[in-house]
Design an enzyme around this catalytic site. Structure first.
Site: not given
Length: 488
Positions: A89, A92, A141, A269-270
């Site tokens: 999902g 970032r 991160d 997802d792209n």
């Protein structure tokens, strides 16, 4: 004035409800140094009047713009290198805002015979990259390297200049953190990027709804995307919606090929429902004709190599079609998918004509020009770079003296070239006045070769010298005007 009167917020994704996204908080960055603001793009949504301080507040600290509900991490799944992943999902990034595009009122009203009030403009998204952790970060991160942000700005600007439907890099802000990465020297500088895009509704958004067995969510997504992005499709017509996505995806793929562009990561997802290219990670432009050229070092089997991109997009479309089976019969969905091949070839002919600056002469002549152009690029090998061929022969016959007298003149000879020249000269120049642009008086075109990209970054990394970056953007702006192509 924080926003102009032309700013029109319309956060429509949130109409879908809580099943499609999660409210999130942006990261608190130690620094917010504005490195790039795209005022040309900002003017299309009424945000060009923001001061730099206001810009940083909205796109560095992510204080919500007027009329916007705040950051939302979108939920989706996806096939990543053809392996299904239900644990992804927005990891970032998030959807920061949605607003209506400011139309060119005089031109659009004249073309459509409509009054200003009848011109809604497209619905556009502001989406982020590197804005912090979300429920979908999977231990990452949630950050973006500054080099990655610089590369995305350059990719989007080059693609727009070449007429490829693309998201636009809207903002790049350095954020003052030291990031550890395995694929570049570390520690490395951090940034947060904002992109302006027509939609962030992905194929994987539908896949997630299918995976959890929710036909009601599929139906809601189809209606949402149909009404906002493909309004010519009748309500409730899932096969018609898929057909529209197929057509848009075929156009995008053809424009990539004509631009010599390799996206690098064509996971489901792209890819989105509007057929607009976005999320530029390991992208590259071809140095010369090389069907097996890959952009990602981790694409060890060439799944997303240059010439395999049409196959990859079609495969992704079949996954979207599979998800839509929860809302429609298989036969009309299959029929819609079968339209990709013919649409792609048709769009590829149109894309190559646009790159060569000539008008259509009919299917047979246009196909002949496509075939002979590819044959010449193949014959030229490493000596004939991809971009210079289109530069040298832009406008057809009118560029003969320029091409034959230029630095590649000796390459333009032999039977393969003669076939190309004959096919090209059959076609009339399209808007020949473009050849008067100063770019065409130069011996070389504007390119985006990897060594130049690395040199731009090296100047920033070694001496915080942003001069080469901004000089490149200025040249790309001139190239965009010279080519005069449209795709966004």
């Amino acid at each position: 004035m924080p926003v102009s009167p032309a700013y029109r917020p319309e956060p429509r994704f949130f109409d879908l409800g809580a099943d499609y996204g999660d409210a999130v908080a942006p990261a608190a960055f130690p620094q917010t140094i504005l490195r790039y603001r795209n005022d040309r793009a900002a003017a299309t949504v009424g945000l060009e009047t923001l001061t730099d301080a206001e810009w940083i507040a909205h796109f560095g600290r992510f204080e919500p713009l007027p009329g916007q509900p705040g950051p939302t991490a979108m939920r989706y799944h996806g096939h990543q290198f053809r392996t299904y992943n239900p644990d992804i999902g927005d990891g970032r990034g998030f959807l920061a805002a949605q607003m209506r595009e400011v139309p060119d009122r005089a031109q659009a009203a004249s073309a459509r015979g409509a009054s200003d009030s009848a011109l809604p403009g497209r619905l556009l998204d502001l989406g982020t990259k590197g804005s912090g952790q979300t429920p979908w970060s999977r231990g990452g991160d949630g950050r973006l390297t500054l080099k990655g942000g610089v590369r995305e700005v350059l990719a989007a600007e080059m693609l727009e200049a070449l007429g490829v439907p693309t998201s636009r890099a809207f903002s790049l802000i350095e954020t003052g953190e030291a990031l550890e990465r395995g694929d570049e020297p570390s520690p490395t500088r951090s940034a947060v990027l904002v992109r302006l895009s027509h939609s962030h509704v992905r194929f994987g958004t539908f896949q997630r709804a299918a995976y959890i067995g929710r036909p009601d969510m599929i139906e809601a997504l189809v209606e949402h995307a149909r009404a906002l992005y493909h309004p010519a499709v009748p309500s409730g017509d899932a096969p018609g919606f898929l057909r529209a996505v197929v057509e848009a995806s075929a156009r995008l793929t053809a424009r990539w090929i004509a631009a010599g562009f390799v996206h690098g990561v064509l996971n489901t997802d792209n890819l989105n429902v509007t057929g607009e290219s976005f999320d530029y990670g390991p992208w590259r432009f071809l140095p010369h004709y090389e069907p097996g050229f890959t952009a990602a070092y981790f694409d060890q089997f060439g799944l997303y190599a240059f010439a395999r991109q049409p196959e990859a997009v079609f495969w992704a479309l079949t996954q979207l079609g599979g998800a839509l089976k929860l809302a429609a019969d298989a036969a009309p969905l299959t029929e819609a998918l079968n339209g990709f091949g013919p649409a792609y070839i048709r769009e590829l002919r149109a894309a190559f004509l646009a790159r060569l600056g000539v008008a259509s002469l009919g299917e047979a002549a246009d196909q002949r020009l496509l075939d002979t152009t590819l044959a010449l690029l193949r014959e030229g090998g490493e000596a004939l770079r991809w971009e210079p061929l289109f530069f040298d022969w832009f406008g057809g016959f009118a560029s003969s003296a320029r091409a034959l007298g230029g630095p590649r003149g000796k390459l333009y000879q032999g039977e393969v070239f003669d076939a190309f020249r004959f096919a090209l000269f059959e076609h009339e120049p399209d808007r020949p006045e473009r050849l008067e642009q100063p770019m065409f008086a130069a011996p070389e075109p504007e390119e985006m070769r990897i060594d130049e990209v690395e040199a731009v970054w090296a100047a920033i990394d070694a001496g915080d010298d942003w001069g080469p970056f901004h000089a490149k953007l200025a040249r790309l702006a001139r190239a965009r005007k010279a080519w005069g192509l449209t795709g966004c």
